[in-house]
Design a protein around this motif. Structure first.
Motif, PDB file in Angstrom:
ATOM      1  N   LYS A 183       6.716 -13.040   0.598  1.00  0.00           N
ATOM      2  CA  LYS A 183       6.055 -11.917   1.266  1.00  0.00           C
ATOM      3  C   LYS A 183       7.069 -10.862   1.686  1.00  0.00           C
ATOM      4  O   LYS A 183       6.894  -9.663   1.407  1.00  0.00           O
ATOM      5  CB  LYS A 183       5.294 -12.423   2.490  1.00  0.00           C
ATOM      6  CG  LYS A 183       4.713 -11.307   3.362  1.00  0.00           C
ATOM      7  CD  LYS A 183       4.079 -11.881   4.623  1.00  0.00           C
ATOM      8  CE  LYS A 183       3.722 -10.774   5.604  1.00  0.00           C
ATOM      9  NZ  LYS A 183       3.156 -11.318   6.861  1.00  0.00           N
ATOM     10  N   GLU A 184       8.157 -11.293   2.341  1.00  0.00           N
ATOM     11  CA  GLU A 184       9.173 -10.345   2.800  1.00  0.00           C
ATOM     12  C   GLU A 184       9.859  -9.658   1.626  1.00  0.00           C
ATOM     13  O   GLU A 184      10.182  -8.463   1.692  1.00  0.00           O
ATOM     14  CB  GLU A 184      10.203 -11.073   3.667  1.00  0.00           C
ATOM     15  CG  GLU A 184       9.714 -11.469   5.053  1.00  0.00           C
ATOM     16  CD  GLU A 184       8.667 -12.577   5.018  1.00  0.00           C
ATOM     17  OE1 GLU A 184       8.659 -13.363   4.039  1.00  0.00           O
ATOM     18  OE2 GLU A 184       7.853 -12.648   5.963  1.00  0.00           O
ATOM     19  N   SER A 185      10.090 -10.406   0.530  1.00  0.00           N
ATOM     20  CA  SER A 185      10.733  -9.819  -0.648  1.00  0.00           C
ATOM     21  C   SER A 185       9.859  -8.739  -1.269  1.00  0.00           C
ATOM     22  O   SER A 185      10.347  -7.680  -1.686  1.00  0.00           O
ATOM     23  CB  SER A 185      11.021 -10.903  -1.686  1.00  0.00           C
ATOM     24  OG  SER A 185      11.992 -11.813  -1.223  1.00  0.00           O
ATOM     25  N   LEU A 186       8.553  -8.973  -1.324  1.00  0.00           N
ATOM     26  CA  LEU A 186       7.642  -7.993  -1.898  1.00  0.00           C
ATOM     27  C   LEU A 186       7.559  -6.736  -1.038  1.00  0.00           C
ATOM     28  O   LEU A 186       7.493  -5.617  -1.555  1.00  0.00           O
ATOM     29  CB  LEU A 186       6.252  -8.609  -2.071  1.00  0.00           C
ATOM     30  CG  LEU A 186       6.164  -9.754  -3.089  1.00  0.00           C
ATOM     31  CD1 LEU A 186       4.785 -10.391  -3.061  1.00  0.00           C
ATOM     32  CD2 LEU A 186       6.507  -9.255  -4.480  1.00  0.00           C
ATOM     33  N   THR A 220      -3.615  -7.629   1.847  1.00  0.00           N
ATOM     34  CA  THR A 220      -2.306  -7.702   2.489  1.00  0.00           C
ATOM     35  C   THR A 220      -1.364  -8.539   1.641  1.00  0.00           C
ATOM     36  O   THR A 220      -1.788  -9.314   0.770  1.00  0.00           O
ATOM     37  CB  THR A 220      -2.419  -8.338   3.885  1.00  0.00           C
ATOM     38  OG1 THR A 220      -2.833  -9.717   3.744  1.00  0.00           O
ATOM     39  CG2 THR A 220      -3.434  -7.595   4.745  1.00  0.00           C
ATOM     40  N   TRP A 221      -0.062  -8.398   1.905  1.00  0.00           N
ATOM     41  CA  TRP A 221       0.914  -9.209   1.172  1.00  0.00           C
ATOM     42  C   TRP A 221       0.718 -10.692   1.471  1.00  0.00           C
ATOM     43  O   TRP A 221       0.922 -11.536   0.591  1.00  0.00           O
ATOM     44  CB  TRP A 221       2.330  -8.772   1.527  1.00  0.00           C
ATOM     45  CG  TRP A 221       2.707  -7.435   0.986  1.00  0.00           C
ATOM     46  CD1 TRP A 221       3.023  -6.312   1.688  1.00  0.00           C
ATOM     47  CD2 TRP A 221       2.780  -7.067  -0.399  1.00  0.00           C
ATOM     48  NE1 TRP A 221       3.290  -5.265   0.845  1.00  0.00           N
ATOM     49  CE2 TRP A 221       3.163  -5.698  -0.449  1.00  0.00           C
ATOM     50  CE3 TRP A 221       2.571  -7.750  -1.601  1.00  0.00           C
ATOM     51  CZ2 TRP A 221       3.329  -5.021  -1.656  1.00  0.00           C
ATOM     52  CZ3 TRP A 221       2.742  -7.066  -2.808  1.00  0.00           C
ATOM     53  CH2 TRP A 221       3.112  -5.726  -2.831  1.00  0.00           C
ATOM     54  N   ALA A 222       0.287 -11.013   2.689  1.00  0.00           N
ATOM     55  CA  ALA A 222       0.012 -12.411   3.025  1.00  0.00           C
ATOM     56  C   ALA A 222      -1.132 -12.950   2.171  1.00  0.00           C
ATOM     57  O   ALA A 222      -1.087 -14.082   1.681  1.00  0.00           O
ATOM     58  CB  ALA A 222      -0.312 -12.551   4.510  1.00  0.00           C
ATOM     59  N   GLN A 223      -2.180 -12.120   1.979  1.00  0.00           N
ATOM     60  CA  GLN A 223      -3.306 -12.532   1.134  1.00  0.00           C
ATOM     61  C   GLN A 223      -2.874 -12.680  -0.321  1.00  0.00           C
ATOM     62  O   GLN A 223      -3.306 -13.603  -1.018  1.00  0.00           O
ATOM     63  CB  GLN A 223      -4.442 -11.513   1.247  1.00  0.00           C
ATOM     64  CG  GLN A 223      -5.137 -11.506   2.597  1.00  0.00           C
ATOM     65  CD  GLN A 223      -6.123 -10.361   2.730  1.00  0.00           C
ATOM     66  OE1 GLN A 223      -5.838  -9.221   2.348  1.00  0.00           O
ATOM     67  NE2 GLN A 223      -7.296 -10.639   3.270  1.00  0.00           N
ATOM     68  N   PHE A 224      -2.021 -11.766  -0.766  1.00  0.00           N
ATOM     69  CA  PHE A 224      -1.536 -11.843  -2.147  1.00  0.00           C
ATOM     70  C   PHE A 224      -0.749 -13.131  -2.370  1.00  0.00           C
ATOM     71  O   PHE A 224      -0.955 -13.837  -3.364  1.00  0.00           O
ATOM     72  CB  PHE A 224      -0.658 -10.632  -2.477  1.00  0.00           C
ATOM     73  CG  PHE A 224      -0.034 -10.707  -3.837  1.00  0.00           C
ATOM     74  CD1 PHE A 224      -0.780 -10.427  -4.977  1.00  0.00           C
ATOM     75  CD2 PHE A 224       1.298 -11.081  -3.988  1.00  0.00           C
ATOM     76  CE1 PHE A 224      -0.212 -10.507  -6.239  1.00  0.00           C
ATOM     77  CE2 PHE A 224       1.871 -11.172  -5.243  1.00  0.00           C
ATOM     78  CZ  PHE A 224       1.121 -10.882  -6.379  1.00  0.00           C
ATOM     79  N   VAL A 225       0.161 -13.457  -1.463  1.00  0.00           N
ATOM     80  CA  VAL A 225       0.959 -14.680  -1.597  1.00  0.00           C
ATOM     81  C   VAL A 225       0.065 -15.912  -1.547  1.00  0.00           C
ATOM     82  O   VAL A 225       0.302 -16.895  -2.252  1.00  0.00           O
ATOM     83  CB  VAL A 225       2.042 -14.736  -0.502  1.00  0.00           C
ATOM     84  CG1 VAL A 225       2.753 -16.093  -0.507  1.00  0.00           C
ATOM     85  CG2 VAL A 225       3.056 -13.616  -0.698  1.00  0.00           C
TER      86      VAL A 225
END
Length: 291
Positions: A183-186, A220-225
């Motif tokens: 998530k942080e990398s994206l 969100t990036w959290a949802q994507f991950v």
């Protein structure tokens, strides 16, 4: 409240009016309410008048669009709502949204006749539904039934599995060296630079908050991950599968320091077309170094 506030019945429930407005209640009188009247109307509706959230939402909007909150010494409607009524920005926004969705003509303090038989809980669940779906809901349906309909409608707006897979393969996979930190990398590599593309097999637009794929709404990036974890389990990315990973010469900046400047061409790598530079000359050497 220091003044006597008369009331009358509208749609089967008591609507509160301040004395100056009550005397001239014909027409769109509520659009000329001042600061003190708006504040009193919100306070009165907080006392439990049935369906009062519609009126509260209207007068919060009224205070906001005419900037009447400044008369109380506040810099914004959110500051006013918090200090005067204990409402967070999220809660105040929800009242305003419910007014727009359920009031007569979408911008009055009066509940639309269509929603008189619904409870506040039902209407809250219905708020996220498209208007055409909302109009199909019946008062006899339970909150749980309405919530399930809302979930199904939300899924329709989410990116498909194929879109998630394409975006991961083409753009996110290169940053998936540590699934815990993906998530942080994206966010760092795609979100901060607001990366976007309208071709290359996938349409996307990134932000610090998340990514929008195709015509779907942003997730969100959290949802994507979370979706990546479903489609690409982390164990499939560990060392035991590295021998099957596609070779990409741009993973070797030390070996090929000028890789980014090299011309690219389409070649087949592990049965798939890849864009790499000087591929025919480099592939065998890289493979031998790995082995």
């Amino acid at each position: 409240m220091g003044r006597n506030v008369p009331s009358m019945e509208i749609n089967g429930y008591a609507a509160i009016f301040t004395k100056p407005i009550f005397k001239n209640q014909k027409g769109e009188w509520y659009r000329d309410v001042g600061y003190e009247d708006s504040m009193d109307l919100i306070r009165e509706n907080f006392l439990g008048v049935r369906k009062s959230f519609v009126a509260i939402g209207y007068y919060l909007k009224h205070l906001d669009r005419k900037e009447l909150y400044r008369q109380g010494g506040y810099e914004s409607i959110w500051e006013c709502a918090k200090a005067e009524f204990g409402l967070s920005q999220t809660s105040a926004t929800r009242y305003m949204q419910m007014n727009e969705a359920y009031s007569l003509n979408g911008d009055t303090p009066i509940l639309d006749e269509r929603y008189v038989e619904f409870s506040k809980s039902q209407l809250q669940e219905m708020l996220s539904l498209p208007e055409e779906v909302r109009e199909e809901i019946k008062p006899e349906q339970t909150v749980l039934e309405i919530r399930q309909i809302a979930r199904e409608e939300k899924k329709k707006k989410e990116p498909s599995e194929s879109e998630i897979r394409k975006f991961y393969d083409q753009w996110a996979k290169k940053y998936d060296t540590d699934r815990e930190g993906l998530k942080e990398s994206l966010i760092e590599h795609l979100g901060k630079c607001h990366a976007r593309a309208w071709d290359d097999g996938i349409k996307f637009q990134c932000s610090l908050r998340g990514v929008r794929l195709g015509e779907a709404e942003e997730i969100t990036w959290a949802q994507f991950v979370k979706r990546v974890n479903e489609y690409f389990p982390a164990e499939s990315c560990d060392g035991q599968d590295n021998e099957h990973r596609q070779i990409d010469i741009y993973d070797y900046p030390d070996y090929l320091p000028e890789a980014e400047k090299m011309p690219k061409e389409k070649v087949v790598v592990d049965g798939e077309f890849r864009e790499i530079g000087e591929a025919d000359n480099v592939k065998q050497d890289l493979q031998s170094k790995k082995n």
